[in-house]
Design a protein around this motif. Structure first.
Motif, PDB file in Angstrom:
ATOM      1  N   UNK A   1       0.833  -1.208   0.000  1.00  0.00           N
ATOM      2  CA  UNK A   1       0.000   0.000   0.000  1.00  0.00           C
ATOM      3  C   UNK A   1       0.862   1.250   0.000  1.00  0.00           C
ATOM      4  N   UNK A   2       1.945   1.233   0.778  1.00  0.00           N
ATOM      5  CA  UNK A   2       2.847   2.384   0.833  1.00  0.00           C
ATOM      6  C   UNK A   2       3.515   2.595  -0.523  1.00  0.00           C
ATOM      7  N   UNK A   3       3.996   1.516  -1.143  1.00  0.00           N
ATOM      8  CA  UNK A   3       4.636   1.627  -2.463  1.00  0.00           C
ATOM      9  C   UNK A   3       3.633   2.155  -3.480  1.00  0.00           C
ATOM     10  N   UNK A   4       2.415   1.631  -3.460  1.00  0.00           N
ATOM     11  CA  UNK A   4       1.372   2.079  -4.375  1.00  0.00           C
ATOM     12  C   UNK A   4       1.074   3.566  -4.175  1.00  0.00           C
ATOM     13  N   UNK A   5       1.020   4.003  -2.924  1.00  0.00           N
ATOM     14  CA  UNK A   5       0.728   5.412  -2.633  1.00  0.00           C
ATOM     15  C   UNK A   5       1.906   6.324  -2.922  1.00  0.00           C
ATOM     16  N   UNK A   6       3.121   5.870  -2.661  1.00  0.00           N
ATOM     17  CA  UNK A   6       4.303   6.708  -2.821  1.00  0.00           C
ATOM     18  C   UNK A   6       4.762   6.804  -4.276  1.00  0.00           C
ATOM     19  N   UNK A   7       4.674   5.710  -5.023  1.00  0.00           N
ATOM     20  CA  UNK A   7       5.220   5.695  -6.384  1.00  0.00           C
ATOM     21  C   UNK A   7       4.148   5.659  -7.470  1.00  0.00           C
ATOM     22  N   UNK A   8       2.921   5.375  -7.112  1.00  0.00           N
ATOM     23  CA  UNK A   8       1.844   5.370  -8.092  1.00  0.00           C
ATOM     24  C   UNK A   8       1.496   3.964  -8.554  1.00  0.00           C
TER      25      UNK A   8
END
Length: 121
Positions: free
Chosen positions: A87-94
């Motif tokens: 979720x963090x990767x999805x939110x931070x990098x798109x």
């Protein structure tokens, strides 16, 4: 006499019947045999060995269950941490980033667009 398959466990009912027979034998004061494997001393020794091994088995089974529970909880904790990281990767990098793909997510551009279905009259 057929050979005994000692790889399988005896039914608990059969063991209970054997214990009852052993307790019944203890009430016979005149029991005496020349067979060493059927003597009262041998029966007492075999009974005590059985009880000690059953106790050891139960203790190890309890330890196994505790270890299995701890491993299961650790697996869930790790799984939930990975989900949070995704979720963090999805939110931070798109949603369409190489970083999202690197952690096992599918890029948004890789999904098929829904197609229109033709209506048949």
């Amino acid at each position: 006499m057929p050979t005994q398959d000692t790889t399988r466990r005896l039914r608990p009912q059969l063991i209970s019947e054997d214990v009852s027979s052993w307790h019944g034998l203890q009430t016979i004061s005149t029991y005496n045999t020349t067979r060493a494997d059927a003597s009262a001393d041998k029966l007492q020794q075999a009974y005590q060995v059985m009880l000690s091994h059953q106790q050891a088995e139960n203790e190890k089974l309890a330890l196994y269950r505790a270890a299995a529970d701890a491993a299961r909880l650790a697996e869930w904790e790790f799984h939930n941490a990975v989900l949070a990281m995704k979720e963090v990767v999805r939110g931070q990098y798109g949603l369409d980033s190489d970083q999202a793909q690197a952690v096992g997510l599918k890029k948004k551009s890789e999904y098929k667009r829904p197609s229109r279905k033709k209506l048949v009259a």
